[in-house]
Design an enzyme around this catalytic site. Structure first.
Site, PDB file in Angstrom:
ATOM      1  N   SER A  64      -2.399   4.748 -14.184  1.00  0.00           N
ATOM      2  CA  SER A  64      -3.375   4.512 -15.257  1.00  0.00           C
ATOM      3  C   SER A  64      -3.847   3.073 -15.410  1.00  0.00           C
ATOM      4  O   SER A  64      -4.695   2.796 -16.272  1.00  0.00           O
ATOM      5  CB  SER A  64      -2.835   4.972 -16.629  1.00  0.00           C
ATOM      6  OG  SER A  64      -2.944   6.376 -16.760  1.00  0.00           O
ATOM      7  N   THR A  65      -3.337   2.135 -14.616  1.00  0.00           N
ATOM      8  CA  THR A  65      -3.685   0.716 -14.851  1.00  0.00           C
ATOM      9  C   THR A  65      -4.917   0.280 -14.068  1.00  0.00           C
ATOM     10  O   THR A  65      -5.271  -0.905 -14.071  1.00  0.00           O
ATOM     11  CB  THR A  65      -2.496  -0.196 -14.474  1.00  0.00           C
ATOM     12  OG1 THR A  65      -2.234  -0.063 -13.072  1.00  0.00           O
ATOM     13  CG2 THR A  65      -1.266   0.155 -15.275  1.00  0.00           C
ATOM     14  N   GLY A  66      -5.570   1.172 -13.388  1.00  0.00           N
ATOM     15  CA  GLY A  66      -6.808   0.819 -12.672  1.00  0.00           C
ATOM     16  C   GLY A  66      -8.004   1.375 -13.435  1.00  0.00           C
ATOM     17  O   GLY A  66      -8.311   0.954 -14.556  1.00  0.00           O
TER      18      GLY A  66
ATOM     19  N   TYR B 247      -8.305   3.859 -15.180  1.00  0.00           N
ATOM     20  CA  TYR B 247      -8.016   4.416 -16.512  1.00  0.00           C
ATOM     21  C   TYR B 247      -7.727   3.339 -17.556  1.00  0.00           C
ATOM     22  O   TYR B 247      -7.489   3.649 -18.720  1.00  0.00           O
ATOM     23  CB  TYR B 247      -6.890   5.438 -16.429  1.00  0.00           C
ATOM     24  CG  TYR B 247      -7.340   6.817 -15.948  1.00  0.00           C
ATOM     25  CD1 TYR B 247      -8.682   7.058 -15.608  1.00  0.00           C
ATOM     26  CD2 TYR B 247      -6.451   7.871 -15.828  1.00  0.00           C
ATOM     27  CE1 TYR B 247      -9.098   8.310 -15.174  1.00  0.00           C
ATOM     28  CE2 TYR B 247      -6.856   9.135 -15.395  1.00  0.00           C
ATOM     29  CZ  TYR B 247      -8.194   9.336 -15.071  1.00  0.00           C
ATOM     30  OH  TYR B 247      -8.622  10.592 -14.641  1.00  0.00           O
TER      31      TYR B 247
ATOM     32  N   ASP C 206       0.869  -1.178   0.000  1.00  0.00           N
ATOM     33  CA  ASP C 206       0.000   0.000   0.000  1.00  0.00           C
ATOM     34  C   ASP C 206       0.906   1.228   0.000  1.00  0.00           C
ATOM     35  O   ASP C 206       1.660   1.452   0.954  1.00  0.00           O
ATOM     36  CB  ASP C 206      -0.859  -0.046   1.283  1.00  0.00           C
ATOM     37  CG  ASP C 206      -1.686   1.199   1.484  1.00  0.00           C
ATOM     38  OD1 ASP C 206      -2.493   1.217   2.435  1.00  0.00           O
ATOM     39  OD2 ASP C 206      -1.524   2.170   0.709  1.00  0.00           O
TER      40      ASP C 206
ATOM     41  N   GLY D  50      -9.626   4.508  -5.956  1.00  0.00           N
ATOM     42  CA  GLY D  50      -8.311   3.878  -6.107  1.00  0.00           C
ATOM     43  C   GLY D  50      -7.214   4.448  -5.217  1.00  0.00           C
ATOM     44  O   GLY D  50      -7.437   4.794  -4.054  1.00  0.00           O
ATOM     45  N   VAL D  51      -6.030   4.559  -5.803  1.00  0.00           N
ATOM     46  CA  VAL D  51      -4.887   5.021  -4.993  1.00  0.00           C
ATOM     47  C   VAL D  51      -5.081   6.496  -4.598  1.00  0.00           C
ATOM     48  O   VAL D  51      -4.683   6.921  -3.504  1.00  0.00           O
ATOM     49  CB  VAL D  51      -3.564   4.805  -5.760  1.00  0.00           C
ATOM     50  CG1 VAL D  51      -3.417   5.727  -6.957  1.00  0.00           C
ATOM     51  CG2 VAL D  51      -2.373   4.936  -4.824  1.00  0.00           C
ATOM     52  N   ASP D  52      -5.767   7.270  -5.453  1.00  0.00           N
ATOM     53  CA  ASP D  52      -6.071   8.672  -5.149  1.00  0.00           C
ATOM     54  C   ASP D  52      -6.874   8.759  -3.853  1.00  0.00           C
ATOM     55  O   ASP D  52      -6.556   9.516  -2.931  1.00  0.00           O
ATOM     56  CB  ASP D  52      -6.879   9.238  -6.332  1.00  0.00           C
ATOM     57  CG  ASP D  52      -6.967  10.751  -6.343  1.00  0.00           C
ATOM     58  OD1 ASP D  52      -7.693  11.288  -7.192  1.00  0.00           O
ATOM     59  OD2 ASP D  52      -6.321  11.394  -5.498  1.00  0.00           O
TER      60      ASP D  52
ATOM     61  N   ASN E  68      -6.747  12.635 -10.892  1.00  0.00           N
ATOM     62  CA  ASN E  68      -7.518  13.046 -12.074  1.00  0.00           C
ATOM     63  C   ASN E  68      -7.320  14.553 -12.231  1.00  0.00           C
ATOM     64  O   ASN E  68      -6.781  15.200 -11.338  1.00  0.00           O
ATOM     65  CB  ASN E  68      -9.012  12.690 -11.910  1.00  0.00           C
ATOM     66  CG  ASN E  68      -9.638  13.413 -10.736  1.00  0.00           C
ATOM     67  OD1 ASN E  68      -9.700  14.641 -10.700  1.00  0.00           O
ATOM     68  ND2 ASN E  68     -10.055  12.657  -9.743  1.00  0.00           N
TER      69      ASN E  68
HETATM   70  N1  APR Z   1      -1.291   1.549  -3.010  1.00  0.00           N
HETATM   71  C1  APR Z   1      -0.700   1.267  -4.207  1.00  0.00           C
HETATM   72  N2  APR Z   1      -1.384   1.067  -5.346  1.00  0.00           N
HETATM   73  C2  APR Z   1      -2.730   1.148  -5.276  1.00  0.00           C
HETATM   74  C3  APR Z   1      -3.428   1.445  -4.080  1.00  0.00           C
HETATM   75  C4  APR Z   1      -2.655   1.650  -2.922  1.00  0.00           C
HETATM   76  N3  APR Z   1      -3.211   1.932  -1.737  1.00  0.00           N
HETATM   77  N4  APR Z   1      -4.770   1.455  -4.364  1.00  0.00           N
HETATM   78  C5  APR Z   1      -4.898   1.161  -5.673  1.00  0.00           C
HETATM   79  N5  APR Z   1      -3.678   0.974  -6.226  1.00  0.00           N
HETATM   80  C6  APR Z   1      -3.321   0.619  -7.599  1.00  0.00           C
HETATM   81  C7  APR Z   1      -4.376  -0.036  -8.433  1.00  0.00           C
HETATM   82  O1  APR Z   1      -4.457  -1.418  -8.124  1.00  0.00           O
HETATM   83  C8  APR Z   1      -3.803   0.210  -9.824  1.00  0.00           C
HETATM   84  O2  APR Z   1      -2.832  -0.777 -10.103  1.00  0.00           O
HETATM   85  O3  APR Z   1      -3.044   1.835  -8.285  1.00  0.00           O
HETATM   86  C9  APR Z   1      -3.089   1.562  -9.688  1.00  0.00           C
HETATM   87  C10 APR Z   1      -3.792   2.719 -10.372  1.00  0.00           C
HETATM   88  O4  APR Z   1      -5.203   2.523 -10.290  1.00  0.00           O
HETATM   89  P1  APR Z   1      -6.193   3.760  -9.962  1.00  0.00           P
HETATM   90  O5  APR Z   1      -6.017   4.158  -8.559  1.00  0.00           O
HETATM   91  O6  APR Z   1      -7.566   3.331 -10.412  1.00  0.00           O
HETATM   92  O7  APR Z   1      -5.650   4.947 -10.874  1.00  0.00           O
HETATM   93  P2  APR Z   1      -5.780   5.184 -12.453  1.00  0.00           P
HETATM   94  O8  APR Z   1      -5.985   3.920 -13.202  1.00  0.00           O
HETATM   95  O9  APR Z   1      -4.610   6.047 -12.784  1.00  0.00           O
HETATM   96  O10 APR Z   1      -7.135   6.016 -12.570  1.00  0.00           O
HETATM   97  C11 APR Z   1      -7.153   7.323 -12.043  1.00  0.00           C
HETATM   98  O11 APR Z   1      -9.081   6.902 -10.731  1.00  0.00           O
HETATM   99  O12 APR Z   1      -9.102   7.146  -8.462  1.00  0.00           O
HETATM  100  C12 APR Z   1      -9.430   7.758  -9.639  1.00  0.00           C
HETATM  101  O13 APR Z   1      -9.225  10.093  -9.156  1.00  0.00           O
HETATM  102  C13 APR Z   1      -8.639   9.020  -9.843  1.00  0.00           C
HETATM  103  O14 APR Z   1      -9.996   9.644 -11.712  1.00  0.00           O
HETATM  104  C14 APR Z   1      -8.721   9.133 -11.345  1.00  0.00           C
HETATM  105  C15 APR Z   1      -8.581   7.692 -11.804  1.00  0.00           C
END
Ligand code: APR
Length: 184
Positions: free
Chosen positions: A122-124, A126, A15, A37-39, A29
């Site tokens: 971007s791998t979640g 996005y 994490d 997600g991580v945000d 974003n």
């Molecule tokens: N620690 C590390 N990695 C994490 C965590 C964490 N606590 N939580 C999620 N992740 C990973 C996800 O598994 C993925 O591999 O972060 C990666 C990116 O995924 P997202 O968080 O969905 O980000 P992204 O694909 O860049 O999409 C961004 O999602 O949360 C919204 O505000 C954000 O609109 C934006 C979009």
């Protein structure tokens, strides 16, 4: 990839809000006002002051990056970047993703930061395919680290075991491929 660059790149599973580094990178974003997600995890861990500071930044374009304090996070800073939304790979996604990594490293170097942790941008939500994204992330960071000798460590924090596996395989492939270009 030169050994002195490779040994500054570490792949870990965990994490990112727990990482003890100078700065963690947030996959944000364009509003920079939080999300899922991580945000979402980073904003929850940092506390409400993070969003207050983000509000003063006026948003962030895809590929760009902006830095804030880390507040209640163990890391002193958060570097917020906005990755590309995957639209099939022919809309400049690889270049935008590479510029996320490049801009985060530039900001870290400008601030004299020594350790940095990236999520898999971007791998979640996005939708960027993990293997293609890992290839861009690892090759871009390896190239940039040659310019920034003062950055001692970059961690790639994978949230799932399968992502960690892909990152490890991809790093091995890139290292092997570059062996051919300049034998030790
Ligand atoms: N620690 C590390 N990695 C994490 C965590 C964490 N606590 N939580 C999620 N992740 C990973 C996800 O598994 C993925 O591999 O972060 C990666 C990116 O995924 P997202 O968080 O969905 O980000 P992204 O694909 O860049 O999409 C961004 O999602 O949360 C919204 O505000 C954000 O609109 C934006 C979009």
């Amino acid at each position: 990839m030169k050994p002195e660059v490779l040994n500054r790149m570490n792949i870990v599973r965990g994490d990112i809000t727990k990482e003890q580094v100078d700065a963690i990178v947030n996959a944000a974003n364009p509003t920079l006002l939080g999300g899922g997600g991580v945000d979402g995890a980073i904003h929850r861990a940092a506390g409400p002051e993070l969003r207050e500071e983000c509000r003063t930044l006026g948003g962030c374009e895809p590929g760009e990056a902006k830095i804030t304090r880390g507040y209640r996070l163990p890391s002193r800073f958060v570097i917020h970047t906005v990755g590309p939304i995957w639209r099939g790979g022919t809309h400049g996604e690889p270049e935008l993703l590479a510029s996320c990594y490049r801009n985060c490293l530039r900001i870290a170097a400008e601030r004299g930061l020594r350790t940095l942790a990236f999520p898999s941008i971007s791998t979640g939500a996005y939708g960027y395919p993990i293997r293609a994204a890992a290839r861009v992330a690892l090759s871009t960071v390896a190239a940039e680290l040659e310019k920034y000798p003062n950055i001692e460590e970059v961690r790639f924090v994978c949230f799932s075991g399968s992502d960690e596996q892909v990152y490890r395989e991809t790093l091995r492939e890139l290292a092997a491929a570059s062996e051919g270009s300049h034998p030790a």
